[in-house]
Design a protein around this motif. Structure first.
Motif, short mmCIF file in Angstrom:
data_model
loop_
_atom_site.label_atom_id
_atom_site.label_comp_id
_atom_site.label_asym_id
_atom_site.label_seq_id
_atom_site.Cartn_x
_atom_site.Cartn_y
_atom_site.Cartn_z
N MET A 116 0.86 -1.20 0.00
CA MET A 116 0.00 0.00 0.00
C MET A 116 0.89 1.24 0.00
O MET A 116 1.81 1.34 0.80
CB MET A 116 -0.87 0.02 1.26
CG MET A 116 -1.85 -1.14 1.35
SD MET A 116 -2.42 -1.36 3.04
CE MET A 116 -3.69 -0.11 3.15
N ALA A 117 0.59 2.18 -0.89
CA ALA A 117 1.38 3.42 -0.94
C ALA A 117 0.65 4.52 -0.18
O ALA A 117 -0.57 4.63 -0.27
CB ALA A 117 1.59 3.83 -2.39
N ALA A 118 1.40 5.30 0.56
CA ALA A 118 0.80 6.45 1.25
C ALA A 118 1.91 7.39 1.68
O ALA A 118 2.99 6.95 2.10
CB ALA A 118 0.00 6.00 2.47
N ARG A 119 1.66 8.69 1.56
CA ARG A 119 2.62 9.67 2.07
C ARG A 119 2.51 9.74 3.59
O ARG A 119 1.43 9.47 4.14
CB ARG A 119 2.33 11.04 1.48
CG ARG A 119 2.66 11.12 0.01
CD ARG A 119 2.21 12.46 -0.58
NE ARG A 119 2.45 12.44 -2.01
CZ ARG A 119 3.33 13.25 -2.63
NH1 ARG A 119 4.00 14.13 -1.95
NH2 ARG A 119 3.51 13.15 -3.93
N ILE A 120 3.62 10.10 4.24
CA ILE A 120 3.60 10.24 5.70
C ILE A 120 2.63 11.37 6.07
O ILE A 120 1.78 11.21 6.96
CB ILE A 120 5.02 10.55 6.22
CG1 ILE A 120 5.95 9.38 5.89
CG2 ILE A 120 5.01 10.83 7.73
CD1 ILE A 120 7.42 9.69 5.98
N VAL A 121 2.76 12.48 5.37
CA VAL A 121 1.77 13.56 5.50
C VAL A 121 1.21 13.78 4.10
O VAL A 121 1.90 14.28 3.21
CB VAL A 121 2.41 14.86 6.03
CG1 VAL A 121 1.33 15.93 6.21
CG2 VAL A 121 3.15 14.60 7.34
N GLY A 122 0.00 13.34 3.92
CA GLY A 122 -0.60 13.40 2.59
C GLY A 122 -1.18 14.77 2.30
O GLY A 122 -1.02 15.73 3.07
N ARG A 123 -1.85 14.83 1.16
CA ARG A 123 -2.48 16.09 0.77
C ARG A 123 -3.49 16.48 1.85
O ARG A 123 -4.14 15.63 2.43
CB ARG A 123 -3.17 15.92 -0.57
CG ARG A 123 -2.14 15.64 -1.68
CD ARG A 123 -2.70 15.79 -3.07
NE ARG A 123 -1.92 14.98 -4.02
CZ ARG A 123 -0.66 15.23 -4.39
NH1 ARG A 123 -0.01 16.26 -3.89
NH2 ARG A 123 -0.03 14.44 -5.25
N GLU A 124 -3.58 17.75 2.05
CA GLU A 124 -4.47 18.32 3.08
C GLU A 124 -4.16 17.77 4.48
O GLU A 124 -5.04 17.64 5.32
CB GLU A 124 -5.95 18.09 2.72
CG GLU A 124 -6.38 18.94 1.52
CD GLU A 124 -7.63 18.40 0.82
OE1 GLU A 124 -8.42 17.71 1.47
OE2 GLU A 124 -7.79 18.68 -0.38
N GLY A 125 -2.89 17.40 4.68
CA GLY A 125 -2.44 17.02 6.03
C GLY A 125 -2.92 15.65 6.48
O GLY A 125 -2.79 15.31 7.66
N LYS A 126 -3.40 14.83 5.56
CA LYS A 126 -3.90 13.50 5.96
C LYS A 126 -2.73 12.60 6.41
O LYS A 126 -1.78 12.40 5.68
CB LYS A 126 -4.63 12.85 4.78
CG LYS A 126 -5.31 11.55 5.15
CD LYS A 126 -6.02 10.94 3.95
CE LYS A 126 -6.71 9.64 4.29
NZ LYS A 126 -5.87 8.62 4.90
N LEU A 127 -2.83 12.07 7.60
CA LEU A 127 -1.79 11.17 8.10
C LEU A 127 -2.13 9.73 7.71
O LEU A 127 -3.27 9.43 7.36
CB LEU A 127 -1.65 11.31 9.62
CG LEU A 127 -1.32 12.73 10.12
CD1 LEU A 127 -1.06 12.72 11.62
CD2 LEU A 127 -0.11 13.32 9.40
#
Ligand code: NAD
Length: 254
Positions: A90-101
């Motif tokens: 699963m890919a995910a940013r540590i702090v995603g767009r709009e601050g989504k964790l």
């Protein structure tokens, strides 16, 4: 470890690299138990290769213990070879767009990839240690699946890279601990392979990925993973390390 005539358990054997390994080892004469939470995939392959399908979540301690007991009862011996291929990416940013964790992604990825591998390894080792020693006092072989992301994790792969990095890191201490029981532990770090996991990628992303592979300039074939698993199983001097299988690819930052 001789493959012919020995029981083998492959997790994630219902698809991709695990399925190719289960098929290859069955072709070499092993009795193969296919553990997957996707029972349909596991059953279809078990029917094809004359193996045994077991539904279990690799991160569930009781379910994995029961799966090893079932395989042991079915084959008349605990598996001598355990290949851990179950995994998720699963890919995910540590702090995603709009601050989504993305703590949920991190937790789930570590739970399946790392805790699942550790869980299966521990259940396998416990039973292998009770088996009769063979040549060189060898009792069993455990093959775990990392990823080249253990060294070159890309943007969005913090969770995946952490899970695979830990699989690579625990290989040596596991091999050192289990040495006195005659059990070897190795890990394979695949590059980019043609499996259902990769088929989910958009075409342009897949083309970009392939362009980064020096030679051969194509995705790896699941059979090539199975061939390395065969070599690890049979070559007793391979122990305690992680082998990259990647056509010399080094993943770029993104
Ligand atoms: P895949 O999706 O084709 O197969 C994975 C299998 O694991 C599936 O059958 C799935 O049902 C099973 N699985 C997932 N979570 C499970 C769980 N909790 N319990 C039991 N079974 C579970 O994937 P693949 O490409 O064959 O990947 C196999 C392994 O190789 C994974 O660990 C993956 O991270 C690793 N890997 C793959 C590639 C690649 O390019 N395909 C590259 C590097 C590493």
């Amino acid at each position: 470890m001789q493959i012919d005539g020995n029981p083998v358990l492959v997790t994630g054997g219902g698809s991709g690299l695990g399925a190719a390994t289960a098929r290859h080892f069955a072709g070499l004469g092993a009795s193969v138990a296919i553990l997957d939470y996707n029972l349909e995939g596991a059953r279809a392959l078990a029917d094809e290769i004359g193996g045994m399908a077991i539904q279990a979540d690799v991160s569930d301690q009781a379910a994995v213990g029961a799966a090893f007991d079932a395989a042991t009862a079915h084959f008349g011996s605990a598996p001598r070879i355990a290949v851990n291929c179950a995994g998720i990416g699963m890919a995910a940013r540590i702090v995603g767009r709009e601050g989504k964790l993305s703590f949920d992604v991190f937790e789930k990825t570590l739970r399946v990839n790392l805790f699942g591998t550790y869980n299966v390894m521990s259940h396998a080792a416990k039973r292998m240690a009770e088996l009769t020693p063979l040549e060189d006092s060898e009792r069993g072989v455990i093959i775990n699946t990392a990823s080249v992301a253990f060294e070159d994790g890309q943007l969005g792969q913090a969770a995946y890279a952490a899970s695979k990095g830990a699989i690579a890191s625990m290989c040596l201490p596991a091999a050192r601990e289990l040495a006195r029981s005659g059990i070897r532990v190795m890990a394979i770090a695949p590059g980019l392979f043609h499996t259902p996991m990769m088929e989910g990628l958009p075409e342009e992303v897949a083309a970009e990925i392939t362009a980064n592979i020096p030679f051969p300039a194509r995705l790896g074939q699941a059979r090539e993973f199975a061939l390395l698993a065969e070599q690890i199983a049979t070559n007793r001097f391979l122990n305690g390390t992680t082998i990259r299988l990647d056509g010399a690819v080094r993943l770029p930052p993104r």
